[in-house]
Structure formats: structure tokens, C-alpha cells
Design a protein around this motif. Structure first.
Motif, PDB file in Angstrom:
ATOM      1  N   ARG A  23      68.926  59.783  59.896  1.00 50.08           N
ATOM      2  CA  ARG A  23      70.180  59.340  60.576  1.00 50.08           C
ATOM      3  C   ARG A  23      70.954  58.340  61.522  1.00 50.08           C
ATOM      4  NH1 ARG A  23      70.058  65.542  60.802  1.00 50.08           N
ATOM      5  NH2 ARG A  23      68.340  66.380  59.622  1.00 50.08           N
TER       6      ARG A  23
ATOM      7  N   PRO B 105      75.658  57.752  62.921  1.00 51.22           N
ATOM      8  CA  PRO B 105      76.905  58.290  62.634  1.00 51.22           C
ATOM      9  C   PRO B 105      77.454  58.516  61.373  1.00 51.22           C
ATOM     10  CG  PRO B 105      75.926  57.403  64.714  1.00 51.22           C
ATOM     11  CD  PRO B 105      74.712  57.015  63.473  1.00 51.22           C
TER      12      PRO B 105
ATOM     13  N   ALA C  67      82.809  60.095  56.430  1.00 55.32           N
ATOM     14  CA  ALA C  67      82.703  61.294  56.984  1.00 55.32           C
ATOM     15  C   ALA C  67      84.146  62.102  56.212  1.00 55.32           C
ATOM     16  CB  ALA C  67      83.881  61.550  58.618  1.00 55.32           C
TER      17      ALA C  67
ATOM     18  N   VAL D 200      83.473  66.162  57.101  1.00 59.21           N
ATOM     19  CA  VAL D 200      83.357  65.974  58.361  1.00 59.21           C
ATOM     20  C   VAL D 200      84.007  65.077  59.478  1.00 59.21           C
ATOM     21  CG1 VAL D 200      80.891  67.078  57.605  1.00 59.21           C
ATOM     22  CG2 VAL D 200      81.254  64.873  57.963  1.00 59.21           C
ATOM     23  N   ALA D 201      83.713  65.583  60.786  1.00 60.90           N
ATOM     24  CA  ALA D 201      84.127  64.641  61.804  1.00 60.90           C
ATOM     25  C   ALA D 201      83.632  63.473  61.467  1.00 60.90           C
ATOM     26  CB  ALA D 201      83.810  65.307  63.486  1.00 60.90           C
ATOM     27  N   ASP D 202      84.274  62.669  62.024  1.00 62.39           N
ATOM     28  CA  ASP D 202      83.990  60.985  62.066  1.00 62.39           C
ATOM     29  C   ASP D 202      82.965  60.859  62.482  1.00 62.39           C
ATOM     30  OD1 ASP D 202      86.165  60.699  61.468  1.00 62.39           O
ATOM     31  OD2 ASP D 202      86.823  58.966  62.084  1.00 62.39           O
TER      32      ASP D 202
ATOM     33  N   THR E  58      79.889  62.371  62.373  1.00 56.61           N
ATOM     34  CA  THR E  58      78.750  63.206  62.325  1.00 56.61           C
ATOM     35  C   THR E  58      77.658  62.845  62.069  1.00 56.61           C
ATOM     36  OG1 THR E  58      79.996  64.805  62.212  1.00 56.61           O
ATOM     37  CG2 THR E  58      78.381  64.871  61.178  1.00 56.61           C
ATOM     38  N   GLU E  59      76.271  63.387  62.409  1.00 51.73           N
ATOM     39  CA  GLU E  59      75.330  63.042  62.288  1.00 51.73           C
ATOM     40  C   GLU E  59      74.489  63.037  60.958  1.00 51.73           C
ATOM     41  OE1 GLU E  59      72.645  61.163  63.747  1.00 51.73           O
ATOM     42  OE2 GLU E  59      74.182  60.391  64.983  1.00 51.73           O
ATOM     43  N   LEU E  60      74.462  62.125  59.553  1.00 58.65           N
ATOM     44  CA  LEU E  60      73.939  62.407  58.106  1.00 58.65           C
ATOM     45  C   LEU E  60      73.115  61.524  57.931  1.00 58.65           C
ATOM     46  CD1 LEU E  60      77.951  61.480  56.127  1.00 58.65           C
ATOM     47  CD2 LEU E  60      77.169  63.833  57.991  1.00 58.65           C
TER      48      LEU E  60
ATOM     49  N   LEU F  85      74.495  65.179  53.479  1.00 57.18           N
ATOM     50  CA  LEU F  85      74.177  66.439  54.163  1.00 57.18           C
ATOM     51  C   LEU F  85      73.234  66.160  54.678  1.00 57.18           C
ATOM     52  CD1 LEU F  85      76.632  67.910  52.576  1.00 57.18           C
ATOM     53  CD2 LEU F  85      77.270  66.274  54.722  1.00 57.18           C
TER      54      LEU F  85
END
Length: 263
Positions: free
Chosen positions: A112, A114, A120, A125-127, A129-131, A153
Motif C-alpha cells: 500500500r 499513497p 488519484a 479518489v482523493a490525493d 489515498t492508500e492504493l 484499488l
């Protein structure tokens, strides 16, 4: 070897042009070491600083590479990216043995991370976000030629093979299709040029002022939902992008309406 003091071009650029011509002629082949800076300065009758500027220019252009304590060498051949990201899927959606023979991909990390802004945005998704991120490095026998990452995701990859820190014996998209149950149907590539980050410059063994080419590749399913967002960064001067495609024949003019009177 000589320079023209009366020419409008700076002496170090004249020297760079002549050294480049010698490399092109094959006077020095890939991996071959050039004479020392003092030796080249003596050949041209100039100061060592002038030759150093010429060598620095050719390093930025990707023609030469300097190995500390060893010397200056001719860099290997340029990497040709045939058909951009289409090559990763191929005509039969399979593995390309010719690419594997020239380039070796090394899995660097899986976990994971950021999401950077461009990733993002692609996923909506928001900057930060853990992907799930799978990072890789591509090398030739001579040097690194690509740093890259594939983002997914977490809800699509939880408990699947994509979370494991292991390489697959097939292209990543095939593993992702099986793991997520979603098929890649369309994709979009965005190519941009920029300066490298410090980490990219160190990994690719290039000067910090050497431009890089950056690819953002977004692969979608049939519902236009992104499955994977991939990034790839290459040393700009050492990379050639090649796109080959069919040019459609002009469509015939439609027959005029027989009831229309021209005049």
C-alpha cells in the motif's frame, strides 16, 4: 580534431558535435571508453574545462555515461518503445519473447502506498489515498531504462495474487484480469516530458538535469471503470517512441440525391 575559433558556435558545442559524429561513425562503440578529458583537451588544443562541458552535454543527451573512477563511456543503443503501451497487450494479448530477450523487469516492491495526484485523479479518489502499488525496474545488460509502477484499488485486489511480492510468468494485465474478474477493454496513454525526481535520476543513472519521458497508462473495463493505472518513466535522450498504424482510405463521396437539380 579541431575547432574553429571564429565560428558562432561555442567551442564546447563544436567539440560535442565532433565527438557525437565519431560515435555515430562507430569510432567508439557502445560500452567503449573514450580517451581521458586531458587527452581530448590536448587533441583539440583547448582547456580541460571546455572538454568537460562537451562531455556533460553529451551525457545529458544520453550519448555518453561517466563511471566515477573509471572514465567516460559510450552509452548503449536507444530504447525503442514500439507502439507505446499497446506492446504490453500485443496482437494476441500475450507475452513478447523479443522484448524479454532485450529487457529484464525486476519487481522492486508490492504494498500500500499513497496515490500521487495523477493516479488519484485517474481512479477518482482523493490525493494520498492508500492504493496497492507494484513497483518495478526495467534493465538492459548495460543500465536501467525504466522505473514504473502499477496501481490498483485495494477493494479489487484484497486476498488476490496481486498483493503478493512475486513476479508472474505472464504479463501483469493477464494476472489482474484473473484476480479481479474484470477484463481490460480500452486504455488511454498520456505522454509528458519533465525533469526527473532525485530518486528517478539516481535509479536511472542520469544527471538531474536530463529530461525524462513519463507515461500515464489507464486501463478500463467495459463499463469505463479503471482497473489499473500504470506509470513508466524513461530517460528522454535514450528513448525513442515509435507508433505504427494503418491510414484508412478516403471514403467515397455519397451519390447525390437523384431528385436534386444542380445548376
Amino acid at each position: 580534431m579541431q575547432i574553429n575559433p571564429g565560428a558562432a558556435e561555442f567551442p564546447h558545442r563544436q567539440i560535442a558535435a565532433q565527438l557525437k559524429a565519431q560515435v555515430r561513425r562507430g569510432d567508439w562503440g557502445p560500452g567503449e571508453r573514450l580517451p581521458s578529458i586531458p587527452a581530448i583537451a590536448e587533441m583539440f588544443g583547448v582547456a580541460k574545462q571546455t572538454v568537460q562541458r562537451a562531455v556533460d552535454q553529451l551525457r545529458v543527451e544520453g550519448i555518453l555515461i561517466t563511471k566515477p573512477g573509471s572514465g567516460t563511456y559510450v552509452r548503449g543503443t536507444r530504447r525503442r518503445l514500439n507502439r507505446l503501451s499497446r506492446g504490453r497487450y500485443g496482437g494476441f494479448r500475450g507475452y513478447h519473447a523479443d522484448l524479454a530477450a532485450r529487457y529484464r523487469q525486476q519487481l522492486v516492491s508490492v504494498g500500500r502506498s499513497p496515490a500521487p495526484p495523477e493516479v488519484a485523479d485517474a481512479f477518482g479518489v482523493a490525493d494520498g489515498t492508500e492504493l496497492l502499488c507494484r513497483r518495478h525496474l526495467v534493465r538492459t545488460d548495460e543500465s536501467p531504462v525504466e522505473v514504473g509502477a502499477s496501481w490498483f484499488l485495494p477493494k479489487d485486489t484484497a486476498g488476490t495474487s496481486l498483493e503478493r511480492a512475486e513476479a508472474f510468468g505472464r504479463p501483469l494485465y493477464q494476472e489482474a484480469e484473473e484476480a479481479t474478474g474484470r477484463r481490460y477493454t480500452t486504455a488511454a496513454d498520456t505522454i509528458s516530458a519533465r525533469q526527473p525526481s532525485r530518486e528517478e535520476a539516481e535509479t536511472l543513472q542520469i544527471r538531474p538535469d536530463t529530461p525524462v519521458l513519463h507515461l500515464l497508462h489507464v486501463a478500463y473495463d467495459a463499463h469505463r471503470k479503471p482497473i489499473e493505472v500504470a506509470q513508466a518513466t524513461w530517460p528522454g535522450p535514450m528513448t525513442t517512441l515509435t507508433e505504427e498504424y494503418q491510414v484508412p482510405a478516403p471514403a467515397p463521396d455519397p451519390d447525390p440525391d437523384p431528385g436534386l437539380v444542380l445548376g
